[in-house]
Design an enzyme around this catalytic site. Structure first.
Site: not given
Ligand code: NAD
Ligand code: TYD
Length: 377
Positions: A101, A183, A187, A314
């Site tokens: 993806t 992951y 990215k 982790r």
């Molecule tokens: P999320 O997992 O909540 O949502 C991802 C979305 O992408 C979902 O709606 C899913 O259905 C869709 N998707 C997944 N695979 C797909 C595919 N093959 N085709 C079409 N749609 C697909 O993710 P998020 O937390 O909203 O993150 C969104 C973006 O922001 C990502 O690119 C992530 O790397 C980036 N990002 C996230 C964070 C964070 O803290 N969540 C921080 C920085 C950057």
């Molecule tokens: P997460 O929300 O998975 O975001 P990321 O790994 O992308 O930073 O996790 C945030 C922090 O919390 C990360 O240091 C891992 C920790 N964590 C726990 O300690 N327990 C949990 O069950 C989860 C999901 C995350």
């Protein structure tokens, strides 16, 4: 720019971006392209689903022919690409899906946009491919001070402003990529492809790397929504390692505002880091969550502290993330609008008020996933 594809619009951050664009730009046509994986949820967009400038298309970003046809049909002139597999723990279990993806899907979006735009008389003129990435591509930072002072301490970012920090170094845009998890590696791969399309074909691309987001509509596998839900139901809170890892948190609507600004005013081929200089140790956030949920549910303060359960760390757990967003602040004047205390209060209240949203997700498949994922706890 009028016709914009937003990929991953049914996910956490994507839904906030779609909502912002649909409401703010009635003249734009916003096409939400999403496969609706486990993380995609159309309930995140209930309030705007009938707006005339909005269309949802269920599609996989890896479906190159489908994406190209959609771009032709909708005369797309902008792409804001958020669709991705986004959870580190899942990537440790199943790295293939992440490469598919995040790398191949991004390549498919890039190649479709390139072919469509090159077929137009104006080519890339007025077009934009904006890729949303993460700070995790930079790897992990240490928790050190040059004089051996115990963190957190006050330090200065390159903007000259003072911030509380857990280490002297920050992620800046010129740092070399050092991803550790499948992951972040996927990215990183996608970011490289985006830049390669600019450097090779002249495609007008932009990349931004943002810190951890929090707020409404986040899937309850990530720390903040998972723990709010567990506290509510008095379930154990699985803290990885000793809870000492540091993350830099940004309210999701502030990220969406940054995306809007950068999409319209950011310089092509540039990278911008997005973050709010808001570092927290996991264990401290968890204590804030417990205190806030207890207060809002009328439980004695701290009643649920005993839910904290330390579990196996982790694999490859990055120690500290900290974004330096001075470039974005300096060039485009962006600043986060919410202090963390306010944002976390709003967030906890939202999850407690939207139990139905949470229940719909946490029934059925979710239970199975959660049990298999965390059977070692
Ligand atoms: P999320 O997992 O909540 O949502 C991802 C979305 O992408 C979902 O709606 C899913 O259905 C869709 N998707 C997944 N695979 C797909 C595919 N093959 N085709 C079409 N749609 C697909 O993710 P998020 O937390 O909203 O993150 C969104 C973006 O922001 C990502 O690119 C992530 O790397 C980036 N990002 C996230 C964070 C964070 O803290 N969540 C921080 C920085 C950057
Ligand atoms: P997460 O929300 O998975 O975001 P990321 O790994 O992308 O930073 O996790 C945030 C922090 O919390 C990360 O240091 C891992 C920790 N964590 C726990 O300690 N327990 C949990 O069950 C989860 C999901 C995350």
């Amino acid at each position: 720019m009028k016709n914009i594809i937003i990929t991953g619009g049914a996910g956490f951050i994507g839904s906030h971006v779609v909502r912002l664009f649909v409401n703010k730009y009635p003249d734009y046509r916003i096409i939400n392209l999403d496969k609706l994986t486990y993380a995609g949820n159309l309930a995140n967009l209930k309030d705007i689903e009938n707006c005339p400038n909005y269309r949802f298309v269920k599609m996989d970003i890896c479906d190159f022919d489908g994406v190209l046809r959609l771009m032709q049909e909708e005369h797309v002139d902008g792409v804001i690409h958020l669709a991705a597999e986004s959870h580190v723990d899942r990537s440790i279990k199943d790295p293939f899906t992440f490469a598919q993806t995040n790398v191949m899907g991004t390549l498919s979006m890039l190649q479709a946009a390139k072919l469509y735009w090159e077929s137009l008389p104006e080519h890339f003129e007025g077009k934009r491919f904006y890729h949303i990435s993460t700070d995790e591509v930079y790897g992990a930072l240490q928790m050190t001070h040059p004089d051996g002072i115990e963190p957190p301490f006050t330090t200065r970012a390159s903007s000259g402003e003072h911030h509380m920090a857990y280490g002297e170094k920050f992620f800046t845009e010129d740092l070399k990529y050092q991803p550790h998890s499948p992951y972040s590696a996927s990215k990183a791969g996608s970011d490289h492809f985006v830049r390669a399309f600019h450097d090779t074909y002249g495609m007008p691309t932009i990349v931004t790397n943002c810190s951890n987001n929090y707020g409404p509509y986040q899937f309850p596998e990530k720390l903040i929504p998972l723990f709010i839900n567990n506290i509510r139901h008095r379930k154990p809170l699985p803290v990885y390692g000793r809870g000492e890892n540091v993350r830099d948190w940004l309210y999701v609507e502030d990220h969406a505002r940054a995306i809007d600004l950068i999409f319209h005013e950011g310089r092509v081929a540039e990278t911008y880091n997005i973050g709010g200089f808001n570092e927290w140790k996991n264990i401290d956030i968890i204590k804030v969550l417990i205190k806030t949920v207890d207060r809002l549910l009328g439980r004695p303060e701290g009643a649920d502290l005993d839910l904290i359960t330390y579990v196996t760390d982790r694999a490859g757990h990055d120690l500290r993330y900290a974004i330096d967003s001075s470039k974005l602040q300096r060039e485009l004047g962006w600043e986060p609008s919410l202090q963390f205390e306010e944002g976390i209060g709003k967030t906890v209240r939202w999850y407690l008020d939207n139990q139905e949203w949470m229940d719909q997700i946490t029934s059925g498949e979710y239970e199975k996933y959660y049990d298999s994922m965390y059977s070692n706890r």
